[in-house]
Design an enzyme around this catalytic site. Structure first.
Site, PDB file in Angstrom:
ATOM      1  CB  ILE A 115      -0.937   0.001   1.217  1.00 49.64           C
ATOM      2  CG1 ILE A 115      -1.918  -1.173   1.139  1.00 49.64           C
ATOM      3  CG2 ILE A 115      -1.696   1.325   1.307  1.00 49.64           C
ATOM      4  CD1 ILE A 115      -2.747  -1.365   2.387  1.00 49.64           C
ATOM      5  CB  ALA A 167      -6.119   3.336   6.057  1.00 50.51           C
ATOM      6  CB  SER A 168      -2.288   0.402   9.251  1.00 54.38           C
ATOM      7  OG  SER A 168      -2.170   1.160  10.444  1.00 54.38           O
ATOM      8  CD  GLU A 196     -12.461  -1.821  13.265  1.00 54.80           C
ATOM      9  OE1 GLU A 196     -12.972  -2.715  12.568  1.00 54.80           O
ATOM     10  OE2 GLU A 196     -11.458  -1.169  12.908  1.00 54.80           O
ATOM     11  CG  HIS A 239     -11.847  -1.793   9.072  1.00 54.98           C
ATOM     12  ND1 HIS A 239     -11.421  -2.566  10.117  1.00 54.98           N
ATOM     13  CD2 HIS A 239     -10.944  -2.003   8.073  1.00 54.98           C
ATOM     14  CE1 HIS A 239     -10.308  -3.209   9.788  1.00 54.98           C
ATOM     15  NE2 HIS A 239     -10.003  -2.874   8.544  1.00 54.98           N
ATOM     16  CB  ILE A 240     -15.063   1.397   4.093  1.00 53.06           C
ATOM     17  CG1 ILE A 240     -14.750   2.895   4.276  1.00 53.06           C
ATOM     18  CG2 ILE A 240     -16.286   0.988   4.892  1.00 53.06           C
ATOM     19  CD1 ILE A 240     -15.808   3.821   3.731  1.00 53.06           C
ATOM     20  N   GLY A 286     -10.485  -1.033   2.181  1.00 58.15           N
ATOM     21  CA  GLY A 286     -10.379  -2.028   1.116  1.00 58.15           C
ATOM     22  C   GLY A 286     -11.718  -2.486   0.587  1.00 58.15           C
TER      23      GLY A 286
END
Length: 435
Positions: free
Chosen positions: A183, A259-260, A290, A313-314, A316
């Site tokens: 990424i 975003a990890s 979450e 958590h979107i 990906g």
């Protein structure tokens, strides 16, 4: 999909976690392989597995624990996403299970050690959504620089505040990337194309792409960057990797994106820095805790912070990424079932042999999982002594060893003899014979 499909497949299993589960040695065709897919796994994967000849049972949602235990008893392969938890309590009922496919990046929802001890290989797709995450990160960088999130909320409540103060172009700004893997490196190229200066920090020595340059330390990267974005795995070393001290090292008016993994950032410290205006904004897609399902369940100290983009958590979650994940995991499981290769397994050693030629009808493939202790390989090779071994390979991962060999046999009696003798080794976990 180019995956070898043997004319006959024997999957004979003897598990060594007492009590043994015994199944008679008999021809076992691909049409007998039972696949259980949960959580609306992408149709691409369903089609690939059905086209391979397997029996596929596809559910759009996760199952209750009781129903999952009932279903998993008869499955040879189970495919899940992030909601299903495959604990030791559930896996102990999986008497026929050979493989688990995690159609996502992480495998935290599976007891990997227990699965390995039962001879169950676990596959995932860690890189198929790299582009999707990189694109969202670029979008968030621009959104933060222009305060678009706050203007959007104001407009939805009837407000009209046309301002340019503290709104910037990203051209010429420095982007600091923590974690220069699949990424991070893609993001590097995309950011440079937009005129950003890219610096990165990684614990590995990696080749920079374009004009990006590494920093000697995380601290150096934090000090020089206008935007800091995190793309690291969840490990003990990365837990709270960015806390009050690290945020304090960042430039006043800079931005933090994650975003990890949710455990990488100290959320209370981040919220305090946003409210004090030390940071000009933040974009967070992952959280320490979450919600299990969709609905009004989210709580965080970041709610209400200025210029803060919160997404569930979107990173990906695109159609393209889900399709690629389906292709990658489904094909990995087909290769494992049909020819025994464990490439891309997360809890097994990476072992592969070229497929047996269809012309060699007298050759079988022996696959064995055993405990990694001295002397087992010698026992196996002593048993194989009377036979012509065309090729073999063995590798270890922690307490597990995985062995594959192609052997010329004379008849069914030889197959039975090999199976019985290999299975009787005390350290045996799982024995399969493919032919």
């Amino acid at each position: 999909m180019g995956i070898p499909s043997p004319t006959g497949l024997t999957m004979s299993t003897r598990r060594a976690s007492p009590p043994y589960t015994e199944r008679a040695l008999k021809p076992f065709g691909v049409e007998d392989v039972r696949i259980l897919l949960l959580e609306n796994i992408n149709q691409t994967a369903v089609d690939i597995l059905r086209n391979a000849g397997y029996q596929v049972e596809h559910h759009t949602k996760a199952l209750s624990e009781d129903l999952l235990i009932e279903k998993i008893q008869h499955a040879h392969v189970i495919g899940i996403r992030s909601k299903t938890r495959l604990t030791a309590n559930i896996l102990k009922h999986a008497h026929s299970l050979l493989a688990i496919g995690c159609f996502c990046i992480g495998t935290n929802q599976v007891d990997l050690e227990y699965a390995a001890e039962r001879g169950i290989s676990v596959f995932n797709s860690p890189f198929s959504n790299s582009r999707s995450v990189a694109e969202m990160t670029i979008g968030n960088i621009i959104t933060l620089a222009r305060q678009i999130g706050d203007r959007n909320k104001e407009m939805h409540t009837g407000g009209w505040f046309k301002v340019s103060a503290n709104c910037y172009e990203i051209r010429g700004k420095t982007l600091g990337i923590v974690g220069y893997g699949h990424i991070g490196s893609q993001l590097s190229v995309m950011a440079e194309s937009l005129g950003m200066v890219v610096r990165f920090f990684d614990v590995l020595q990696l080749m920079p792409l374009g004009t990006s340059k590494p920093t000697d330390s995380l601290e150096e990267l934090l000090r020089v960057s206008d935007f800091v974005t995190l793309h690291v795995p969840e490990t003990p070393e990365t837990k709270n990797m960015v806390g009050e001290r690290e945020i304090g090292l960042m430039k006043p008016g800079s931005y933090l994106l994650n975003a990890s993994r949710g455990t990488v950032v100290d959320i209370p410290a981040l919220a305090a820095a946003l409210r004090s205006k030390h940071l000009a904004g933040s974009a967070i897609d992952v959280y320490p805790s979450e919600p299990f399902g969709n609905g009004q369940f989210f709580e965080s100290e970041l709610i209400g912070c200025p210029n803060t983009i919160l997404t569930p958590h979107i990173g990906g979650s695109t159609e393209e990424a889900q399709s690629m994940i389906g292709i990658e995991v489904a094909n990995a499981m087909i290769r494992f079932i049909n020819v025994g290769t464990t490439l891309n397994a997360v809890n097994f050693p990476q072992v592969d042999l070229r497929a047996i030629s269809a012309a060699k009808a007298s050759v079988l493939r022996l696959v064995n999982v055993h405990r990694n202790v001295p002397g087992v390989l010698r026992q196996i090779n002593n048993i194989l002594g009377p036979f012509n071994v065309e090729k073999q390979v063995c590798d270890n991962k922690d307490t597990i060893s995985y062995f594959m060999a192609d052997i010329t046999i004379g008849g069914v009696e030889d197959i039975q003899t090999l199976y019985d003798r290999i299975s009787s080794i005390n350290e045996n976990i799982l024995t399969r014979v493919l032919y």
